[in-house]
Design a protein around this motif. Sequence first.
Motif, PDB file in Angstrom:
ATOM      1  N   GLY A  35       0.825  -1.207   0.000  1.00 57.08           N
ATOM      2  CA  GLY A  35       0.000   0.000   0.000  1.00 57.08           C
ATOM      3  C   GLY A  35       0.857   1.255   0.000  1.00 57.08           C
ATOM      4  N   THR A  36       0.186   2.395   0.098  1.00 58.99           N
ATOM      5  CA  THR A  36       0.864   3.691  -0.020  1.00 58.99           C
ATOM      6  C   THR A  36       0.846   4.445   1.303  1.00 58.99           C
ATOM      7  N   VAL A  37       1.986   5.081   1.609  1.00 59.70           N
ATOM      8  CA  VAL A  37       2.136   5.890   2.824  1.00 59.70           C
ATOM      9  C   VAL A  37       2.609   7.279   2.397  1.00 59.70           C
ATOM     10  N   GLU A  38       2.023   8.316   3.000  1.00 61.16           N
ATOM     11  CA  GLU A  38       2.464   9.686   2.766  1.00 61.16           C
ATOM     12  C   GLU A  38       2.985  10.261   4.070  1.00 61.16           C
ATOM     13  N   PHE A  39       4.016  11.101   3.949  1.00 62.15           N
ATOM     14  CA  PHE A  39       4.563  11.724   5.154  1.00 62.15           C
ATOM     15  C   PHE A  39       5.163  13.072   4.807  1.00 62.15           C
ATOM     16  N   LYS A  40       5.098  13.977   5.789  1.00 60.85           N
ATOM     17  CA  LYS A  40       5.703  15.294   5.588  1.00 60.85           C
ATOM     18  C   LYS A  40       7.089  15.303   6.199  1.00 60.85           C
ATOM     19  N   LEU A  41       7.971  16.084   5.557  1.00 59.92           N
ATOM     20  CA  LEU A  41       9.324  16.274   6.051  1.00 59.92           C
ATOM     21  C   LEU A  41       9.393  17.621   6.745  1.00 59.92           C
ATOM     22  N   TYR A  42      10.061  17.667   7.879  1.00 58.75           N
ATOM     23  CA  TYR A  42      10.116  18.894   8.669  1.00 58.75           C
ATOM     24  C   TYR A  42      11.124  19.896   8.107  1.00 58.75           C
ATOM     25  N   ASN A  43      10.720  21.144   8.038  1.00 55.07           N
ATOM     26  CA  ASN A  43      11.627  22.224   7.657  1.00 55.07           C
ATOM     27  C   ASN A  43      12.660  22.488   8.742  1.00 55.07           C
ATOM     28  N   GLU A  44      12.384  22.086   9.975  1.00 47.79           N
ATOM     29  CA  GLU A  44      13.318  22.275  11.091  1.00 47.79           C
ATOM     30  C   GLU A  44      14.544  21.366  10.985  1.00 47.79           C
ATOM     31  N   THR A  45      14.485  20.385  10.077  1.00 45.02           N
ATOM     32  CA  THR A  45      15.615  19.482   9.851  1.00 45.02           C
ATOM     33  C   THR A  45      15.999  19.541   8.362  1.00 45.02           C
ATOM     34  N   PRO A  46      16.505  20.687   7.917  1.00 41.19           N
ATOM     35  CA  PRO A  46      16.720  20.890   6.475  1.00 41.19           C
ATOM     36  C   PRO A  46      17.743  19.961   5.836  1.00 41.19           C
ATOM     37  N   LEU A  47      18.778  19.550   6.552  1.00 38.71           N
ATOM     38  CA  LEU A  47      19.761  18.645   5.954  1.00 38.71           C
ATOM     39  C   LEU A  47      19.147  17.276   5.685  1.00 38.71           C
ATOM     40  N   HIS A  48      18.374  16.777   6.637  1.00 36.83           N
ATOM     41  CA  HIS A  48      17.698  15.493   6.455  1.00 36.83           C
ATOM     42  C   HIS A  48      16.609  15.602   5.385  1.00 36.83           C
ATOM     43  N   ARG A  49      15.836  16.670   5.427  1.00 37.10           N
ATOM     44  CA  ARG A  49      14.768  16.892   4.429  1.00 37.10           C
ATOM     45  C   ARG A  49      15.355  16.886   3.021  1.00 37.10           C
ATOM     46  N   ASP A  50      16.369  17.720   2.804  1.00 35.35           N
ATOM     47  CA  ASP A  50      16.930  17.872   1.464  1.00 35.35           C
ATOM     48  C   ASP A  50      17.642  16.598   1.001  1.00 35.35           C
ATOM     49  N   ASN A  51      18.305  15.896   1.919  1.00 37.97           N
ATOM     50  CA  ASN A  51      18.951  14.641   1.572  1.00 37.97           C
ATOM     51  C   ASN A  51      17.915  13.610   1.141  1.00 37.97           C
ATOM     52  N   PHE A  52      16.811  13.505   1.875  1.00 32.17           N
ATOM     53  CA  PHE A  52      15.778  12.522   1.541  1.00 32.17           C
ATOM     54  C   PHE A  52      15.162  12.838   0.182  1.00 32.17           C
ATOM     55  N   GLU A 159      -0.693  10.154   5.979  1.00 30.53           N
ATOM     56  CA  GLU A 159      -1.680   9.195   5.469  1.00 30.53           C
ATOM     57  C   GLU A 159      -1.024   7.830   5.335  1.00 30.53           C
ATOM     58  N   GLY A 160      -1.809   6.787   5.580  1.00 28.80           N
ATOM     59  CA  GLY A 160      -1.301   5.440   5.376  1.00 28.80           C
ATOM     60  C   GLY A 160      -0.859   4.719   6.631  1.00 28.80           C
ATOM     61  N   MET A 161      -1.258   5.205   7.805  1.00 31.31           N
ATOM     62  CA  MET A 161      -0.899   4.468   9.021  1.00 31.31           C
ATOM     63  C   MET A 161      -1.487   3.059   8.998  1.00 31.31           C
ATOM     64  N   ASP A 162      -2.636   2.881   8.319  1.00 34.21           N
ATOM     65  CA  ASP A 162      -3.226   1.545   8.200  1.00 34.21           C
ATOM     66  C   ASP A 162      -2.299   0.599   7.445  1.00 34.21           C
ATOM     67  N   VAL A 163      -1.583   1.118   6.448  1.00 32.77           N
ATOM     68  CA  VAL A 163      -0.611   0.309   5.703  1.00 32.77           C
ATOM     69  C   VAL A 163       0.534  -0.094   6.627  1.00 32.77           C
ATOM     70  N   LEU A 164       1.038   0.860   7.398  1.00 31.85           N
ATOM     71  CA  LEU A 164       2.126   0.557   8.340  1.00 31.85           C
ATOM     72  C   LEU A 164       1.669  -0.419   9.420  1.00 31.85           C
ATOM     73  N   GLU A 165       0.421  -0.273   9.874  1.00 26.46           N
ATOM     74  CA  GLU A 165      -0.114  -1.210  10.873  1.00 26.46           C
ATOM     75  C   GLU A 165      -0.123  -2.625  10.311  1.00 26.46           C
ATOM     76  N   ALA A 166      -0.464  -2.775   9.028  1.00 24.82           N
ATOM     77  CA  ALA A 166      -0.461  -4.097   8.394  1.00 24.82           C
ATOM     78  C   ALA A 166       0.971  -4.612   8.245  1.00 24.82           C
ATOM     79  N   ILE A 167       1.892  -3.756   7.839  1.00 20.51           N
ATOM     80  CA  ILE A 167       3.284  -4.178   7.672  1.00 20.51           C
ATOM     81  C   ILE A 167       3.865  -4.674   8.987  1.00 20.51           C
ATOM     82  N   GLN A 168       3.566  -3.987  10.094  1.00 16.92           N
ATOM     83  CA  GLN A 168       4.175  -4.387  11.368  1.00 16.92           C
ATOM     84  C   GLN A 168       3.690  -5.751  11.851  1.00 16.92           C
ATOM     85  N   LYS A 169       2.633  -6.269  11.256  1.00 14.76           N
ATOM     86  CA  LYS A 169       2.085  -7.566  11.676  1.00 14.76           C
ATOM     87  C   LYS A 169       2.609  -8.749  10.865  1.00 14.76           C
ATOM     88  N   VAL A 170       3.462  -8.498   9.860  1.00 12.04           N
ATOM     89  CA  VAL A 170       3.943  -9.606   9.034  1.00 12.04           C
ATOM     90  C   VAL A 170       4.888 -10.504   9.820  1.00 12.04           C
TER      91      VAL A 170
END
Length: 191
Positions: A35-52, A159-170
């Motif tokens: 499935g699909t997961v969406e996540f926001k990257l924090y502007n407070e961590t610009p090196l990690h954001r830009d690297n990702f 979005e997509g915590m339901d996908v992560l919940e399913a993944i953690q149960k494998v």
Amino acid sequence: MGKRILCIAALAAMLSACGPKTEKEVVMVVETTMGTVEFKLYNETPLHRDNFIRLAEEHYFDSLLFHRVIDGFVIQGGDPNSKYAKPGELLGDGEPDFRVPAEIRVDQGITCVKGSILAAREGDDVNPNRESCASQYCFMMRPCPHLDGAYTVFGEVTEGMDVLEAIQKVATDEYDRPLEDIRMLKVYRKD
């Protein structure tokens, strides 16, 4: 040590050249085999954001596995060695040849909660500056206050915590690797 400082300076210069900075939060999408997961990257961590963002734009994550899954704790991926890994192969040591300087922001209220995106890293004994692995990251599946101040938290699931919940149960093996591969098919910036 001088070589490490040069690598960090080169990384900072490279990331600053990645394009115009924006105050708008960047939303990333990871399409997985479950499935699909969406996540926001924090502007407070610009090196990690830009690297990702840069790694995603280079298709670095495409076809990599979530190689470490611990029910009620963490889902980890980003090891480049996982792309062609054989079943049961131990993973987790692969990374690009640079690290990202720590951007720990507990003082700004950025802590490890359920749905946080956390940068993986080596332990303090070999990594006292708490630099992050450039490509391995974790979806946190519960609050982990014992990790606050020790790891860089650089985003959160929208979005997509339901996908992560399913993944953690494998089902997983003794190394916490899923018995059936769970791949990141595609990782990209949502426009």
